[in-house]
Design a protein around this motif. Structure first.
Motif, PDB file in Angstrom:
ATOM      1  N   ASN A 429      37.912  38.229  35.180  1.00 40.71           N
ATOM      2  CA  ASN A 429      36.533  38.743  35.247  1.00 40.71           C
ATOM      3  C   ASN A 429      35.471  37.701  35.593  1.00 40.71           C
ATOM      4  O   ASN A 429      34.281  38.034  35.593  1.00 40.71           O
ATOM      5  N   ALA A 430      35.841  36.459  35.861  1.00 42.29           N
ATOM      6  CA  ALA A 430      34.827  35.476  36.254  1.00 42.29           C
ATOM      7  C   ALA A 430      34.182  35.905  37.570  1.00 42.29           C
ATOM      8  O   ALA A 430      34.855  36.048  38.585  1.00 42.29           O
ATOM      9  N   GLY A 431      32.875  36.122  37.545  1.00 41.06           N
ATOM     10  CA  GLY A 431      32.175  36.582  38.742  1.00 41.06           C
ATOM     11  C   GLY A 431      31.947  38.079  38.788  1.00 41.06           C
ATOM     12  O   GLY A 431      31.384  38.596  39.744  1.00 41.06           O
ATOM     13  N   MET A 432      32.349  38.795  37.738  1.00 39.59           N
ATOM     14  CA  MET A 432      32.199  40.254  37.699  1.00 39.59           C
ATOM     15  C   MET A 432      30.832  40.694  37.191  1.00 39.59           C
ATOM     16  O   MET A 432      30.509  41.878  37.232  1.00 39.59           O
ATOM     17  N   GLY A 433      30.039  39.764  36.704  1.00 42.06           N
ATOM     18  CA  GLY A 433      28.805  40.132  36.018  1.00 42.06           C
ATOM     19  C   GLY A 433      27.623  40.366  36.928  1.00 42.06           C
ATOM     20  O   GLY A 433      27.750  40.524  38.144  1.00 42.06           O
ATOM     21  N   ARG A 434      26.453  40.342  36.322  1.00 47.08           N
ATOM     22  CA  ARG A 434      25.219  40.710  37.014  1.00 47.08           C
ATOM     23  C   ARG A 434      24.957  39.834  38.240  1.00 47.08           C
ATOM     24  O   ARG A 434      24.503  40.314  39.273  1.00 47.08           O
ATOM     25  N   CYS A 435      25.272  38.546  38.153  1.00 49.87           N
ATOM     26  CA  CYS A 435      24.967  37.660  39.290  1.00 49.87           C
ATOM     27  C   CYS A 435      26.089  37.634  40.314  1.00 49.87           C
ATOM     28  O   CYS A 435      25.963  36.984  41.351  1.00 49.87           O
ATOM     29  N   GLN A 436      27.213  38.330  40.026  1.00 55.82           N
ATOM     30  CA  GLN A 436      28.328  38.455  40.960  1.00 55.82           C
ATOM     31  C   GLN A 436      28.818  37.104  41.488  1.00 55.82           C
ATOM     32  O   GLN A 436      29.078  36.923  42.675  1.00 55.82           O
ATOM     33  N   GLY A 437      28.932  36.144  40.577  1.00 56.75           N
ATOM     34  CA  GLY A 437      29.487  34.844  40.941  1.00 56.75           C
ATOM     35  C   GLY A 437      28.497  33.875  41.543  1.00 56.75           C
ATOM     36  O   GLY A 437      28.888  32.786  41.991  1.00 56.75           O
TER      37      GLY A 437
END
Length: 479
Positions: A429-437
């Motif tokens: 899930n690294a990069g899956m969040g709001r800032c998209q990596g």
């Protein structure tokens, strides 16, 4: 020589590999991309369907019901995110209420359990954000949401642990039958196998035609999506469908297992590898979804993407042994409910292989469970233990998803190593969040470079050719 060669490492190919790993045979998965699950498997609605939609008597109906149960079981065993939240098919008119009755009857014929129709009062009580224009809904409580790429990876990794080979970056270019074996020509040399399982997704018809006349044709069909931030993830409690039409199940609104909200897809003809998004397609998805849930805040969109369905004229799975080529099994037309059905299809493909001559002897000892460290979901005590054991778990790399360097390093060194930034993302899930990596991407790239001992410029975003670094902005003498 291999006993079985599986062409394609999407959810179907990985499911077959998992099942074959239970037996004393030599099997190999051949995949043209640099990772598993990078085709349709990573770009779909992530729904384990209930089974009320397929026409009774079809392969879709048969395998959807079995797969719904078996997929849930496998997710528990292999530590894959899964939630059984149920689905609602929403009617907006008296005419559409008749469709709900038809779907309920079809579901009963297919064996879907515990379906019921909710009136407007019940619907709005359970789903307060649903449109005021909704007049009724059909509940299918057995519907689940899953992380499809994590499921495929889990199945493939377990298969590798049980002795199945996986050849990535290996594209099949020709197939020839010689004596009792198949000569499979690839860009990385010849592979021999006694049996072939063609699970090549949107290209399954083309692989079939490498050795056979055209027996089925895939017409790729693209669907576009919005992925919204976790601020929208609690807007609905179920998977929300509108009444299906001739184009399919239509635009859905659903929570994801990671806490986001997914909206889509549309339906449009496409080339087999065209995953581009369009203004017109996304506009259609947005406007259609607002009919179901008017309060969706599309300003919270963090990602748009598209996936391609392997649609055939029959609108049913094409699963059979070729009449002219003994031991060549096609698994084609894996459009929805393909994700829901793949694990059950794999069980029958193994039976088909046995029926056509493959000797299956069960292994005495197999790997059949799996555990993944997800730092974000651990207790404070468990986190402290992990950090003490491995200090890399004390370094947060992805702030949006609270993913540690320890998890990223683990992903890189798992049975099928992550060699790209998106491969790491699919595993932890690294990069899956709001800032998209936007913040963690460069750091993940550095960690991959360090752990695999390769130049930074050789770490792609995803598939080979998706280069991040293409050259230096200044030559060595510039100041």
């Amino acid at each position: 020589m291999y006993d079985v060669a599986i062409i394609g490492a999407g959810i179907t190919g990985c499911s077959i590999a998992y099942e074959l790993g239970k037996y004393n045979i030599n099997a190999v998965v051949i995949e043209k991309e640099n990772d598993v699950s990078v085709g349709t498997t990573k770009a779909n609605s992530a729904i384990i369907h209930g089974g009320y939609d397929p026409k009774p008597g079809t392969l879709m109906a048969k395998y959807n019901i079995k797969g719904n149960v078996y997929t849930k079981e496998l997710c528990q065993k292999l530590d894959v995110p899964f939630k059984q939240i149920g689905a609602l098919v929403v009617a907006f008119s008296e005419e559409e209420k008749k469709t709900l009755e038809e779907l309920k009857e079809r579901g009963a014929q297919n064996g879907v359990p515990h379906m019921e129709i909710w009136d407007k009062e019940k619907l709005h009580k359970e789903e307060p954000n649903i449109s005021d224009n909704a007049v009724a809904a059909l509940l299918s409580p057995n519907v689940g949401i899953v992380s499809p790429w994590e499921l495929a990876i889990a199945l493939a990794e377990t298969a590798v642990e049980n002795g199945v080979d996986i050849k990535l970056n290996t594209e099949v270019t020709g197939i020839e039958k010689k004596d009792d074996a198949y000569q499979i020509e690839t860009n990385n040399g010849m592979i021999e196998a006694k049996y072939i399982c063609n699970a090549a997704g949107v290209f399954a018809d083309k692989v079939n035609e490498l050795i056979n006349e055209k027996t089925f044709e895939i017409t790729p069909n693209k669907g576009e999506y919005y992925l919204l931030d976790k601020s929208q993830g609690n807007l609905v409690n179920h998977v929300i469908f509108q009444c299906p039409n001739e184009k399919g199940k239509g635009v859905l609104v659903s929570p994801t297992v990671h806490g986001n909200l997914i909206v889509g897809p549309d339906s449009q003809p496409s080339a087999g590898d065209d995953t581009s998004t369009t203004g017109s397609g996304l506009s259609f998805v947005k406007n259609t979804a607002l009919k179901s849930v008017p309060g969706i805040n599309f300003r919270e969109s963090i990602r748009n993407f598209a996936g391609v369905r392997a649609r055939t004229k029959k609108h049913d799975f094409q699963i059979y042994e070729d009449k002219k080529n003994k031991g060549f099994i096609n698994i084609g037309g894996m459009e929805s409910p393909g994700l829901s059905s793949a694990t059950a299809i794999a069980l029958d493909v193994v039976k088909m292989l046995a029926d056509t001559g493959l000797v299956l002897e069960e292994k005495n000892d197999i790997v059949d469970t799996r555990k993944v460290n997800r730092f974000k979901h651990l207790s404070h005590e468990k986190r402290a233990e992990l950090v003490k054991e491995n200090p890399l778990y004390g370094k947060i790399i992805c702030r949006c998803e609270t993913v540690t360097e320890g998890e990223i390093v683990d992903a890189i060194h798992r049975p099928i190593p992550a060699t790209s930034i998106d491969a790491v993302k699919r595993r932890c899930n690294a990069g899956m969040g709001r800032c998209q990596g936007g913040f963690c991407g460069p750091r993940v790239q550095e960690i991959i470079s360090r752990e695999l001992n390769i130049p930074l410029k050789d770490v792609p975003q995803d598939r080979l050719g998706t280069d991040i670094i293409t050259g230096e902005t200044k030559d060595g003498g510039a100041r």
